[in-house]
Design a protein around this motif. Structure first.
Motif, mmCIF file in Angstrom:
data_model
loop_
_atom_site.group_PDB
_atom_site.id
_atom_site.type_symbol
_atom_site.label_atom_id
_atom_site.label_comp_id
_atom_site.label_asym_id
_atom_site.label_seq_id
_atom_site.Cartn_x
_atom_site.Cartn_y
_atom_site.Cartn_z
ATOM 1 N N GLY A 182 0.802 -1.217 0.000
ATOM 2 C CA GLY A 182 0.000 0.000 0.000
ATOM 3 C C GLY A 182 0.833 1.264 0.000
ATOM 4 O O GLY A 182 2.068 1.225 0.045
ATOM 5 N N PRO A 183 0.147 2.417 -0.053
ATOM 6 C CA PRO A 183 0.837 3.699 -0.129
ATOM 7 C C PRO A 183 1.579 4.050 1.156
ATOM 8 O O PRO A 183 1.101 3.781 2.259
ATOM 9 C CB PRO A 183 -0.294 4.704 -0.372
ATOM 10 C CG PRO A 183 -1.467 3.902 -0.808
ATOM 11 C CD PRO A 183 -1.299 2.547 -0.193
ATOM 12 N N LEU A 184 2.747 4.663 0.982
ATOM 13 C CA LEU A 184 3.550 5.109 2.107
ATOM 14 C C LEU A 184 4.112 6.485 1.767
ATOM 15 O O LEU A 184 4.695 6.672 0.700
ATOM 16 C CB LEU A 184 4.691 4.125 2.370
ATOM 17 C CG LEU A 184 5.548 4.428 3.589
ATOM 18 C CD1 LEU A 184 5.972 3.131 4.270
ATOM 19 C CD2 LEU A 184 6.762 5.253 3.247
ATOM 20 N N ASP A 185 3.894 7.437 2.663
ATOM 21 C CA ASP A 185 4.436 8.776 2.503
ATOM 22 C C ASP A 185 5.582 8.976 3.484
ATOM 23 O O ASP A 185 5.441 8.691 4.681
ATOM 24 C CB ASP A 185 3.369 9.844 2.766
ATOM 25 C CG ASP A 185 2.281 9.850 1.711
ATOM 26 O OD1 ASP A 185 2.524 9.356 0.595
ATOM 27 O OD2 ASP A 185 1.174 10.348 1.997
ATOM 28 N N VAL A 186 6.712 9.458 2.980
ATOM 29 C CA VAL A 186 7.860 9.816 3.807
ATOM 30 C C VAL A 186 7.778 11.322 3.999
ATOM 31 O O VAL A 186 7.860 12.087 3.042
ATOM 32 C CB VAL A 186 9.185 9.415 3.121
ATOM 33 C CG1 VAL A 186 10.375 9.885 3.939
ATOM 34 C CG2 VAL A 186 9.230 7.904 2.904
ATOM 35 N N VAL A 187 7.563 11.739 5.258
ATOM 36 C CA VAL A 187 7.333 13.145 5.586
ATOM 37 C C VAL A 187 8.385 13.585 6.608
ATOM 38 O O VAL A 187 8.192 13.417 7.811
ATOM 39 C CB VAL A 187 5.900 13.347 6.152
ATOM 40 C CG1 VAL A 187 5.618 14.819 6.397
ATOM 41 C CG2 VAL A 187 4.854 12.729 5.234
ATOM 42 N N PRO A 188 9.498 14.131 6.146
ATOM 43 C CA PRO A 188 10.566 14.513 7.070
ATOM 44 C C PRO A 188 10.215 15.672 7.996
ATOM 45 O O PRO A 188 10.765 15.789 9.078
ATOM 46 C CB PRO A 188 11.726 14.891 6.146
ATOM 47 C CG PRO A 188 11.415 14.209 4.860
ATOM 48 C CD PRO A 188 9.926 14.209 4.760
ATOM 49 N N HIS A 189 9.298 16.531 7.563
ATOM 50 C CA HIS A 189 8.896 17.690 8.374
ATOM 51 C C HIS A 189 7.395 17.858 8.225
ATOM 52 O O HIS A 189 6.892 17.970 7.112
ATOM 53 C CB HIS A 189 9.619 18.948 7.894
ATOM 54 C CG HIS A 189 9.311 20.140 8.741
ATOM 55 N ND1 HIS A 189 8.195 20.916 8.542
ATOM 56 C CD2 HIS A 189 9.950 20.668 9.807
ATOM 57 C CE1 HIS A 189 8.173 21.885 9.440
ATOM 58 N NE2 HIS A 189 9.228 21.749 10.226
ATOM 59 N N ALA A 190 6.677 17.852 9.336
ATOM 60 C CA ALA A 190 5.218 17.981 9.293
ATOM 61 C C ALA A 190 4.781 19.325 9.862
ATOM 62 O O ALA A 190 5.316 19.777 10.889
ATOM 63 C CB ALA A 190 4.562 16.848 10.083
ATOM 64 N N ALA A 191 3.837 19.939 9.208
ATOM 65 C CA ALA A 191 3.292 21.223 9.645
ATOM 66 C C ALA A 191 2.815 21.128 11.087
ATOM 67 O O ALA A 191 2.154 20.170 11.475
ATOM 68 C CB ALA A 191 2.131 21.634 8.742
ATOM 69 N N GLY A 192 3.192 22.108 11.864
ATOM 70 C CA GLY A 192 2.713 22.201 13.234
ATOM 71 C C GLY A 192 3.435 21.344 14.258
ATOM 72 O O GLY A 192 3.247 21.531 15.453
ATOM 73 N N ILE A 193 4.261 20.383 13.796
ATOM 74 C CA ILE A 193 4.918 19.496 14.770
ATOM 75 C C ILE A 193 6.418 19.328 14.539
ATOM 76 O O ILE A 193 7.114 18.812 15.398
ATOM 77 C CB ILE A 193 4.227 18.116 14.866
ATOM 78 C CG1 ILE A 193 4.188 17.397 13.525
ATOM 79 C CG2 ILE A 193 2.832 18.270 15.431
ATOM 80 C CD1 ILE A 193 3.593 15.993 13.588
ATOM 81 N N GLY A 194 6.929 19.702 13.403
ATOM 82 C CA GLY A 194 8.363 19.669 13.179
ATOM 83 C C GLY A 194 8.886 18.383 12.581
ATOM 84 O O GLY A 194 8.275 17.797 11.700
ATOM 85 N N THR A 195 10.030 17.936 13.101
ATOM 86 C CA THR A 195 10.755 16.786 12.553
ATOM 87 C C THR A 195 10.746 15.613 13.545
ATOM 88 O O THR A 195 10.246 15.731 14.665
ATOM 89 C CB THR A 195 12.219 17.171 12.268
ATOM 90 O OG1 THR A 195 12.862 17.469 13.515
ATOM 91 C CG2 THR A 195 12.326 18.355 11.317
#
Length: 161
Positions: free
Chosen positions: A92-105
């Protein structure tokens, strides 16, 4: 080709490759009791070269490729710009999100450990997920808020008893 969404297989593969990551987004909320439904896994990896190499190896094991592109062998260097990337995998789908809005790294996000049988997984707290959804403020994020708030209320009641 992308397989049916199997979050446990995705998480186990990342763990088997010793990828350091925190689950964020609606899968993290679901793992903490939110009734929200999602069809992908969002992970926030620790940002260093060794972890990028382990992440690439895990994604290769999962047959990861970008939408509309043929599968190619991923290398850790592809992650060093640390931009968000979306992959389709055999699980299935997987997103790699190194920095997220509102919460950082990875190193900034508050997290808790959730157990799935013998697997321990770090997930962003419900408070962090809510903060991120508020910061993004997209229609889908606003739609998710009632379920997230309800899950947080249940958690708070359980803590108070």
């Amino acid at each position: 080709m992308s397989g049916a969404f199997d979050p446990e297989r995705l998480l186990r593969t990342l763990a088997e490759h010793e990828v350091e990551f925190v689950v964020i987004g609606m899968t993290a909320a679901w793992l903490q009791g939110s009734p929200a439904v999602t069809i992908d896994l969002d992970v926030m990896p620790r940002q260093d070269l060794q972890n990028a190499e382990r992440l690439a190896d895990a994604l290769n094991t999962l047959g990861a490729h970008r939408h509309g592109r043929p599968a190619v062998e991923l290398e850790g260097a592809e992650f060093l710009g640390w931009q968000s990337q979306h992959f389709l995998t055999d699980a299935g789908p997987l997103d790699v999100v190194p920095h997220a809005a509102g919460i950082g790294t990875h190193d900034q996000v508050a997290s808790v450990v959730v157990r799935i049988d013998d697997l321990a997984v770090r997930v962003a707290t419900l408070d962090e997920i809510i903060a991120s959804k508020r910061a993004l403020d997209r229609p889908k994020d606003r739609a998710a808020m009632p379920a997230l708030e309800a899950a947080r209320a249940v958690r708070d009641r359980q803590r108070g008893s």
